[in-house]
Design a protein around this motif. Structure first.
Motif, PDB file in Angstrom:
ATOM      1  N   GLY A   1       5.906 -21.517  -5.001  1.00  0.00           N
ATOM      2  CA  GLY A   1       5.943 -22.031  -3.400  1.00  0.00           C
ATOM      3  C   GLY A   1       6.585 -20.123  -3.171  1.00  0.00           C
ATOM      4  O   GLY A   1       6.101 -20.317  -1.560  1.00  0.00           O
ATOM      5  N   PHE A   2       6.930 -19.542  -3.344  1.00  0.00           N
ATOM      6  CA  PHE A   2       7.016 -17.923  -2.458  1.00  0.00           C
ATOM      7  C   PHE A   2       5.288 -17.105  -2.346  1.00  0.00           C
ATOM      8  O   PHE A   2       4.749 -17.191  -2.949  1.00  0.00           O
ATOM      9  CB  PHE A   2       8.138 -17.317  -3.988  1.00  0.00           C
ATOM     10  N   LYS A   3       6.807 -16.453  -1.326  1.00  0.00           N
ATOM     11  CA  LYS A   3       5.069 -15.389  -0.486  1.00  0.00           C
ATOM     12  C   LYS A   3       5.468 -14.125  -0.965  1.00  0.00           C
ATOM     13  O   LYS A   3       6.761 -14.533  -1.042  1.00  0.00           O
ATOM     14  CB  LYS A   3       5.380 -15.980   0.880  1.00  0.00           C
ATOM     15  N   PHE A   4       4.905 -13.180  -0.269  1.00  0.00           N
ATOM     16  CA  PHE A   4       5.278 -11.850  -0.279  1.00  0.00           C
ATOM     17  C   PHE A   4       5.695 -11.533  -2.166  1.00  0.00           C
ATOM     18  O   PHE A   4       6.139 -10.665  -2.506  1.00  0.00           O
ATOM     19  CB  PHE A   4       6.481 -11.661   0.653  1.00  0.00           C
ATOM     20  N   VAL A   5       4.517 -12.284  -2.918  1.00  0.00           N
ATOM     21  CA  VAL A   5       4.673 -12.023  -4.096  1.00  0.00           C
ATOM     22  C   VAL A   5       4.684 -10.544  -4.668  1.00  0.00           C
ATOM     23  O   VAL A   5       3.220 -10.440  -4.411  1.00  0.00           O
ATOM     24  CB  VAL A   5       4.517 -13.557  -5.328  1.00  0.00           C
ATOM     25  N   ASN A   6       5.124  -9.942  -5.531  1.00  0.00           N
ATOM     26  CA  ASN A   6       4.552  -8.530  -5.945  1.00  0.00           C
ATOM     27  C   ASN A   6       5.363  -8.613  -7.218  1.00  0.00           C
ATOM     28  O   ASN A   6       6.061  -9.178  -7.571  1.00  0.00           O
ATOM     29  CB  ASN A   6       4.831  -7.584  -5.180  1.00  0.00           C
ATOM     30  N   TYR A   7       4.675  -7.649  -7.868  1.00  0.00           N
ATOM     31  CA  TYR A   7       5.136  -6.423  -8.609  1.00  0.00           C
ATOM     32  C   TYR A   7       5.326  -4.899  -9.055  1.00  0.00           C
ATOM     33  O   TYR A   7       4.387  -4.780  -8.186  1.00  0.00           O
ATOM     34  CB  TYR A   7       5.124  -7.002 -10.277  1.00  0.00           C
ATOM     35  N   VAL A   8       6.414  -4.521  -9.575  1.00  0.00           N
ATOM     36  CA  VAL A   8       6.166  -3.289  -9.133  1.00  0.00           C
ATOM     37  C   VAL A   8       6.182  -2.584 -11.025  1.00  0.00           C
ATOM     38  O   VAL A   8       7.865  -2.573 -11.721  1.00  0.00           O
ATOM     39  CB  VAL A   8       7.647  -1.988  -8.909  1.00  0.00           C
ATOM     40  N   ASN A   9       5.547  -1.865 -11.686  1.00  0.00           N
ATOM     41  CA  ASN A   9       5.724  -1.728 -13.586  1.00  0.00           C
ATOM     42  C   ASN A   9       6.841  -0.441 -13.511  1.00  0.00           C
ATOM     43  O   ASN A   9       6.727   0.731 -12.432  1.00  0.00           O
ATOM     44  CB  ASN A   9       4.139  -0.731 -13.894  1.00  0.00           C
ATOM     45  N   LEU A  10       8.006  -0.980 -14.612  1.00  0.00           N
ATOM     46  CA  LEU A  10       8.658   0.749 -14.892  1.00  0.00           C
ATOM     47  C   LEU A  10       7.824   1.530 -15.784  1.00  0.00           C
ATOM     48  O   LEU A  10       7.925   0.142 -16.909  1.00  0.00           O
ATOM     49  CB  LEU A  10      10.205   0.199 -14.346  1.00  0.00           C
ATOM     50  N   SER A  11       8.288   1.838 -16.102  1.00  0.00           N
ATOM     51  CA  SER A  11       8.392   3.170 -17.743  1.00  0.00           C
ATOM     52  C   SER A  11       6.344   2.858 -18.235  1.00  0.00           C
ATOM     53  O   SER A  11       6.617   2.477 -19.089  1.00  0.00           O
ATOM     54  CB  SER A  11       9.239   2.479 -18.579  1.00  0.00           C
TER      55      SER A  11
END
Length: 329
Positions: free
Chosen positions: A306-316
């Motif tokens: 149900g979440f909106k504006f879903v995003n991710y950022v990779n580290l290393s």
């Protein structure tokens, strides 16, 4: 520092030996190897995952590392692992990541944004403030919560009104929570953090639409039913509330992926045996990472909840990733 120095020496020597061996193979074979091997399996589970985001199409069985176990046994096995490493958990993280997990966690808290109280107008038309309600789920010894508290203290020193956060660390493992309580007492912040033993799949003591920020760091891959965890996160968050998750993921650079793939399977369990006398638990941790969804797959699971504006950022380069989403309704 001595532990990290020994770990780095052990790891670098073994990685160098591995790279040297790889260099002897032909470039064609090396290219094929890079393309065919990935840090996370293409099949997140032993069977194809359905659109509900459940961990296994056969609900009676779940992955415990590379093993398939009965669903009702899964949580007990995970509890055994964490109980065995609870008093060495911070050391374990240092060994597994060569200390880099501390940088990842700082970046995770930085991405939360402003740490400040909520403001509202009461029935009398007066401006009032209330602490930002935060739950740190699968929070264990409280690493993330302590970093949030540091940010909250900075706000409090500047403004000197109410303390800006109300933090509850939630974990299903009593031994991990006890380590967190001991640490809180040592750092003299016991009055600012609550510790509650509870399953992330059923946060029964938390009301609907009552939480401003939900964090879960390196914990969701150990849960029996990710879909239930995500649905509970959505339930307890307020409208506009933020979900943030940091978890090990898939390395994005093929060459580095090859080296890290080998390192994680061959070096990390050995380090567990050397430094904390627990190779078996480290083996589970490595295998559980392999079974966790790739970044895009997990992004879909968060959206499905149900979440909106879903995003991710990779580290290393993707060894771990920070995922976020917002509850709009």
């Amino acid at each position: 520092k001595n532990v990290l120095r020994k770990t780095a020496t052990f790891s670098i020597n073994n990685i160098a030996r591995h790279i040297s061996q790889k260099a002897k193979s032909s470039s064609n074979n090396l290219f094929i190897s890079f393309q065919s091997r990935t840090f996370c399996s293409n099949n997140t589970e032993d069977s194809v995952k359905d659109k509900s985001g459940s961990n296994n199409t056969d609900a009676d069985y779940k992955n415990f590392g590379f093993q398939s176990v009965k669903a009702e046994e899964h949580q007990g096995l995970v509890n055994q692992v964490f109980s065995s490493v609870a008093n060495k958990y911070d050391l374990m993280n240092d060994v597994m990541s060569l200390g880099v997990h501390r940088i990842w966690k700082t970046e995770f808290v930085n991405k939360i944004g402003y740490i400040r109280p909520n403001t509202f107008t009461n029935e009398q038309g007066e401006q009032k403030s209330s602490p930002m309600k935060i739950i740190d789920v699968a929070g264990g010894t409280g690493d993330i919560s302590y970093k949030i508290l540091d940010r909250a203290n900075e706000y409090y020193k500047r403004n000197l009104d109410i303390f800006p956060v109300d933090i509850t660390v939630i974990d299903i493992n009593a031994d991990m929570l006890e380590e967190g309580r001991v640490r809180a007492a040592k750092e003299k912040v016991s009055d600012k953090i609550d510790f509650v033993e509870c399953n992330a799949e059923n946060l029964h003591f938390i009301e609907d639409n009552s939480v401003d920020l939900y964090t879960i760091s390196f914990g969701i891959r150990n849960c029996t039913n990710r879909d239930r965890v995500l649905k509970e996160a959505f339930r307890v968050l307020k409208k506009g509330g933020k979900f943030m998750c940091m978890e090990f993921s898939q390395v994005q650079l093929p060459v580095f992926n090859e080296v890290y793939d080998w390192y994680s399977m061959n070096v990390i369990p050995e380090l567990g045996g050397i430094f904390v006398n627990d190779k078996k638990s480290y083996q589970y941790f490595v295998e559980s990472i392999r079974k966790f969804p790739k970044q895009e797959e997990f992004k879909y699971e968060i959206q499905y909840a149900g979440f909106k504006f879903v995003n991710y950022v990779n580290l290393s380069t993707g060894i771990c990733a920070i995922h976020s989403g917002t509850k709009l309704i």
